[in-house]
Design an enzyme around this catalytic site. Sequence first.
Site, short mmCIF file in Angstrom:
data_model
loop_
_atom_site.label_atom_id
_atom_site.label_comp_id
_atom_site.label_asym_id
_atom_site.label_seq_id
_atom_site.Cartn_x
_atom_site.Cartn_y
_atom_site.Cartn_z
N GLU A 167 3.86 -1.26 -4.86
CA GLU A 167 2.23 -1.14 -4.48
C GLU A 167 1.44 -1.02 -5.99
OE1 GLU A 167 2.50 2.82 -2.41
OE2 GLU A 167 2.90 2.01 -0.87
N GLU A 352 7.31 -1.42 3.60
CA GLU A 352 7.05 0.18 3.92
C GLU A 352 6.28 0.16 5.41
OE1 GLU A 352 6.23 3.06 1.20
OE2 GLU A 352 7.35 2.12 -0.18
C1 FCB Z 1 4.13 5.03 -0.50
C2 FCB Z 1 5.43 4.59 -1.14
C3 FCB Z 1 6.43 5.79 -0.89
C4 FCB Z 1 5.73 6.89 -0.19
C5 FCB Z 1 5.29 6.34 1.11
C6 FCB Z 1 4.64 7.99 2.31
O1 FCB Z 1 3.10 4.98 -0.90
O2 FCB Z 1 5.29 3.75 -1.67
O3 FCB Z 1 6.75 6.19 -2.58
O4 FCB Z 1 5.73 8.15 -1.19
O5 FCB Z 1 3.86 6.03 0.58
#
Ligand code: FCB
Length: 441
Positions: A167, A352
């Site tokens: 990210e 994610e």
């Molecule tokens: C993302 C992150 C992870 C976690 C989630 C909720 O931005 O990669 O570490 O904090 O959000």
Amino acid sequence: MKFKRSDFPRDFMFGAATSSYQIEGHSFGGAGPTHWDSFAATPGNVVRAEHGAIACDHYNRFEEDLDLMKAAGFDAYRFSTSWARVMPEGRGTPNPEGLDFYDRLTDAMLERGLKPCATLYHWELPSALADMGGWRNADIAKWFGDFTEVIMGRIGDRMHSVAPINEPWCVGWLSHFIGAHAPGLRDIRATARAMHHVLTAHGTAIQVMRGLGMENLGGVFNMEWPIPQSGSEEDYRAAQVYDGIYNRFFVEGIFNRRYPETVLEGLEPHLPHGWQDDFDLIAQPLDWVGLNYYTCKRIAAAPGTPWPHLSEHVGGLTRTQMGWEIYPQGLGDFVRRMHRENTGDLPIYITENGMANNDHVVGGEVNDSNRIAYLDDHLTSVREAIEDGAPVRGYFCWSLLDNYEWSLGYEKRFGLVHVDFESLKRTPKASYEALRLALSQ
Ligand code: FCB
């Protein structure tokens, strides 16, 4: 769940994701200090000043955690490597205990038939490098390349896939402009530099790994679907600026060799001299792209305020424990857009997706039916994008375990598995069981 494994293409990969500082327990195994330790120790930055010293004690319990991964029927585990665990000073002599840990972790995944999917950096910058300006210092590309060489020199032979940096938006904007994450800066010049150096560091790490003969290398980007707060032309334009900063800057840098005009408008005066010449390094060819997705954001114009002249709002959709609106169609829309505008036929992974929920163990069980619905709705959105021709090849839940949710401490629970942070006992939630059942069919 509303789906079964056979509803997805053959070889579609299911997994769960975690990150080092959020679960390992940073006080174990000779890791060096990081900017998250000092950020958390500064009043007002983190809820109850909580930190990652113990976290989920995954450092000592990783076998149990990987057993949970396997028993769920997952194919792959997305984990990250802590720079300060491997190189306590950020540069120089590696910590043998740290390297041994990732070696054992890798073999433990392979023993269980789990594909190791590594992220090299998920935010815990060694303090010694933060002291030298961290992501603001152009030398970080070289430091990161050296770290990549050391850690992948040890475990790179057994990785299924690797992404350098989790990210970039969070590393750049959230940490240097909004100041919500370490190092907690609020400075546009620092932001511009960090955003550019994240990409030169990414490119350097890819080069190093190619040099090691590694394959299946990618990048992981988080995105938030921007919705103009009203139908006005001004709000529409503000949403485009937000889109440029959040969703387009890094992906276009890597895949289109440019930065969006809407972003250069504000950042160009602060970018490092000669930034235009770095795209050969930044735009190293990749083998896949990863998308992290959670929510949408309402954007309004904020005339009279400094660039980016916008304000953020929350709309009326159902919200998670984070206060984030649930907007599943944004995931499919991002996938389609990435396929169309940036990455073409490159495989896309959802690296994610998940939700925080105020979960409690009652009678040995955790009823998180709203998480089941969240996952179902987002996987439906992914399936629709696949039907439209987008090459999505896998999906990773965030997260396997409840863990350290950065500046929000241990209160926000994202896990498929509940963690009692007193006893460190793991209790699979109803969503874990539902996924297990779906994946077995
Ligand atoms: C993302 C992150 C992870 C976690 C989630 C909720 O931005 O990669 O570490 O904090 O959000």
